[in-house]
Design a protein around this motif. Structure first.
Motif, PDB file in Angstrom:
ATOM      1  N   ILE A 154     -81.961  24.644  47.369  1.00  0.00           N
ATOM      2  CA  ILE A 154     -82.166  26.015  47.550  1.00  0.00           C
ATOM      3  C   ILE A 154     -81.900  26.861  46.440  1.00  0.00           C
ATOM      4  N   VAL A 155     -83.107  27.375  45.921  1.00  0.00           N
ATOM      5  CA  VAL A 155     -82.771  28.249  44.552  1.00  0.00           C
ATOM      6  C   VAL A 155     -82.673  29.777  44.828  1.00  0.00           C
ATOM      7  N   LEU A 156     -81.598  30.223  44.226  1.00  0.00           N
ATOM      8  CA  LEU A 156     -81.238  31.494  44.299  1.00  0.00           C
ATOM      9  C   LEU A 156     -81.990  32.141  43.073  1.00  0.00           C
ATOM     10  N   PRO A 157     -82.244  33.621  43.178  1.00  0.00           N
ATOM     11  CA  PRO A 157     -82.729  34.295  42.319  1.00  0.00           C
ATOM     12  C   PRO A 157     -81.932  33.840  40.754  1.00  0.00           C
ATOM     13  N   HIS A 158     -82.665  34.332  39.735  1.00  0.00           N
ATOM     14  CA  HIS A 158     -81.824  34.051  38.342  1.00  0.00           C
ATOM     15  C   HIS A 158     -80.764  34.725  38.171  1.00  0.00           C
ATOM     16  N   TYR A 159     -80.550  36.056  38.532  1.00  0.00           N
ATOM     17  CA  TYR A 159     -79.418  36.866  38.251  1.00  0.00           C
ATOM     18  C   TYR A 159     -78.305  36.272  38.980  1.00  0.00           C
ATOM     19  N   TYR A 160     -78.221  35.364  39.865  1.00  0.00           N
ATOM     20  CA  TYR A 160     -76.955  34.827  40.183  1.00  0.00           C
ATOM     21  C   TYR A 160     -76.255  33.811  39.299  1.00  0.00           C
ATOM     22  N   GLU A 161     -77.143  33.480  38.080  1.00  0.00           N
ATOM     23  CA  GLU A 161     -76.400  32.756  37.292  1.00  0.00           C
ATOM     24  C   GLU A 161     -75.310  33.452  36.400  1.00  0.00           C
ATOM     25  N   ASP A 162     -75.527  34.919  36.325  1.00  0.00           N
ATOM     26  CA  ASP A 162     -74.693  35.653  35.521  1.00  0.00           C
ATOM     27  C   ASP A 162     -74.023  36.724  36.614  1.00  0.00           C
ATOM     28  N   LEU A 163     -74.331  37.256  38.008  1.00  0.00           N
ATOM     29  CA  LEU A 163     -73.979  38.083  38.514  1.00  0.00           C
ATOM     30  C   LEU A 163     -73.581  37.525  40.163  1.00  0.00           C
ATOM     31  N   HIS A 164     -72.691  38.402  40.459  1.00  0.00           N
ATOM     32  CA  HIS A 164     -72.561  38.020  42.118  1.00  0.00           C
ATOM     33  C   HIS A 164     -72.906  39.024  42.975  1.00  0.00           C
ATOM     34  N   THR A 165     -74.048  39.322  43.329  1.00  0.00           N
ATOM     35  CA  THR A 165     -74.617  40.429  43.835  1.00  0.00           C
ATOM     36  C   THR A 165     -75.819  40.274  44.222  1.00  0.00           C
ATOM     37  N   SER A 166     -76.559  40.859  45.592  1.00  0.00           N
ATOM     38  CA  SER A 166     -77.792  40.603  45.842  1.00  0.00           C
ATOM     39  C   SER A 166     -78.916  41.582  45.412  1.00  0.00           C
ATOM     40  N   MET A 167     -78.251  42.567  44.486  1.00  0.00           N
ATOM     41  CA  MET A 167     -79.052  43.711  43.779  1.00  0.00           C
ATOM     42  C   MET A 167     -80.016  44.237  44.834  1.00  0.00           C
ATOM     43  N   ASP A 168     -79.466  44.624  45.977  1.00  0.00           N
ATOM     44  CA  ASP A 168     -80.184  45.552  46.917  1.00  0.00           C
ATOM     45  C   ASP A 168     -80.365  46.702  46.260  1.00  0.00           C
ATOM     46  N   CYS A 169     -79.644  47.308  45.086  1.00  0.00           N
ATOM     47  CA  CYS A 169     -80.022  48.650  44.685  1.00  0.00           C
ATOM     48  C   CYS A 169     -79.588  48.316  43.275  1.00  0.00           C
ATOM     49  N   TRP A 170     -80.737  48.311  42.083  1.00  0.00           N
ATOM     50  CA  TRP A 170     -80.466  47.755  40.932  1.00  0.00           C
ATOM     51  C   TRP A 170     -79.793  49.194  40.124  1.00  0.00           C
ATOM     52  N   ALA A 174     -71.727  52.206  41.114  1.00  0.00           N
ATOM     53  CA  ALA A 174     -70.635  51.976  41.771  1.00  0.00           C
ATOM     54  C   ALA A 174     -70.046  50.565  41.672  1.00  0.00           C
ATOM     55  N   TYR A 175     -68.967  49.923  42.206  1.00  0.00           N
ATOM     56  CA  TYR A 175     -68.431  48.750  42.321  1.00  0.00           C
ATOM     57  C   TYR A 175     -68.413  48.152  40.692  1.00  0.00           C
ATOM     58  N   LEU A 176     -68.155  49.047  39.875  1.00  0.00           N
ATOM     59  CA  LEU A 176     -68.237  48.705  38.565  1.00  0.00           C
ATOM     60  C   LEU A 176     -67.055  47.661  38.220  1.00  0.00           C
ATOM     61  N   HIS A 177     -65.980  47.834  38.877  1.00  0.00           N
ATOM     62  CA  HIS A 177     -64.883  46.669  38.583  1.00  0.00           C
ATOM     63  C   HIS A 177     -65.509  45.285  38.844  1.00  0.00           C
ATOM     64  N   GLU A 178     -66.240  45.205  39.686  1.00  0.00           N
ATOM     65  CA  GLU A 178     -66.937  43.872  40.347  1.00  0.00           C
ATOM     66  C   GLU A 178     -68.121  43.702  39.338  1.00  0.00           C
ATOM     67  N   ASN A 179     -68.799  44.483  38.962  1.00  0.00           N
ATOM     68  CA  ASN A 179     -70.197  44.238  38.057  1.00  0.00           C
ATOM     69  C   ASN A 179     -70.004  44.300  36.527  1.00  0.00           C
ATOM     70  N   MET A 180     -68.788  44.123  35.847  1.00  0.00           N
ATOM     71  CA  MET A 180     -68.854  44.267  34.494  1.00  0.00           C
ATOM     72  C   MET A 180     -70.014  43.515  33.669  1.00  0.00           C
ATOM     73  N   LYS A 181     -70.479  42.624  34.289  1.00  0.00           N
ATOM     74  CA  LYS A 181     -71.532  41.598  33.509  1.00  0.00           C
ATOM     75  C   LYS A 181     -72.992  42.270  33.828  1.00  0.00           C
ATOM     76  N   LYS A 182     -72.949  43.080  34.726  1.00  0.00           N
ATOM     77  CA  LYS A 182     -74.274  43.814  35.237  1.00  0.00           C
ATOM     78  C   LYS A 182     -75.008  44.477  34.090  1.00  0.00           C
ATOM     79  N   ILE A 183     -74.462  45.404  33.122  1.00  0.00           N
ATOM     80  CA  ILE A 183     -75.004  45.962  32.076  1.00  0.00           C
ATOM     81  C   ILE A 183     -75.547  45.274  31.032  1.00  0.00           C
ATOM     82  N   GLU A 184     -74.864  44.195  30.753  1.00  0.00           N
ATOM     83  CA  GLU A 184     -75.209  42.986  29.784  1.00  0.00           C
ATOM     84  C   GLU A 184     -76.415  42.283  30.268  1.00  0.00           C
ATOM     85  N   TYR A 185     -76.327  42.114  31.412  1.00  0.00           N
ATOM     86  CA  TYR A 185     -77.638  41.187  32.019  1.00  0.00           C
ATOM     87  C   TYR A 185     -78.655  42.026  31.992  1.00  0.00           C
TER      88      TYR A 185
END
Length: 221
Positions: A154-170, A174-185
């Motif tokens: 079962i293949v997940l979307p590419h972003y799961y390689e770097d992030l742990h979120t479903s990206m329901d709202c790009w 918020a949740y910045l403490h959990e998404n420190m790598k989001k801006i880099e991605y």
């Protein structure tokens, strides 16, 4: 995905619900289109999170009172920010719950895990508003989930390689403490979206610092 495929033998008895917030990233939309095409019963619940943000402000982890919806109503202004839980409730949880109740469902199955950072107070087996809750992977760890997905191809979307979120709202700021790598991605793969997030979060920092300076000034006299 692990929860969904774990129940593959029961798909004919299950209706899969997805809340499309209107701000899902393209990879998330593609994943849900794939699921829609392989399960027999699929319901898309349409939302409009961008409109909500325009009317009630961007979601934040720290809400300064004067920028809230209540302050805007009192001062005839416009809300600039809203607390992240309020935003998620309006644009994800409440629409999902409403659709479930309207469907006449008696059982709600979710991929909720005890190891998740954010989780409701209810556990598998509880009954809420006439809905029995079933969390098949409640006691799984994150590593067990990934192992199951890999073992079953079962293949997940590419972003799961770097992030742990479903990206329901790009565009979530918020949740910045959990998404420190989001801006880099986003800088790497979605530069336009990265610029939007940088601008919004920078403005949030300035507005929050103003209030922090006032607090420090109050304490120091």
């Amino acid at each position: 995905m692990a929860c969904l495929f774990l129940l593959k033998d029961y798909w004919d008895l299950i209706e899969v619900h997805w809340v499309n917030t209107g701000a899902a990233i393209d990879q998330t939309i593609s994943q849900m289109e794939l699921i829609k095409n392989i399960v027999p019963n699929f319901k898309e619940i349409e939302g409009d999170q961008p409109r909500d943000l325009k009317e009630n402000g961007s979601p934040v982890d720290v809400l300064i009172g004067k920028y809230s919806r209540m302050a805007a109503e009192c001062d005839r202004g416009k809300a600039k920010y809203q607390l992240f839980y309020e935003c998620c409730a309006k644009n994800l949880w409440q629409p999902a719950h409403k659709a479930l109740i309207e469907s006449g469902a008696t059982l709600l199955i979710r991929g909720q895990k005890e190891s998740d950072h954010h989780k409701p107070r209810f556990k598998s087996g509880d009954v809420v508003d006439g809905l029995e809750l079933l969390y098949p992977i409640e006691n799984w760890s994150d590593s067990q989930v990934y192992e199951y997905l890999e073992e079953n191809g079962i293949v997940l979307p590419h972003y799961y390689e770097d992030l742990h979120t479903s990206m329901d709202c790009w565009n979530c700021t918020a949740y910045l403490h959990e998404n420190m790598k989001k801006i880099e991605y986003f800088r790497k793969y979605y530069p336009d979206k990265a610029r939007y997030l940088e601008s919004k979060v920078s403005e949030m920092i300035r507005d929050t610092q103003e209030e922090l300076v006032a607090m420090v000034g109050f304490i120091n006299g």
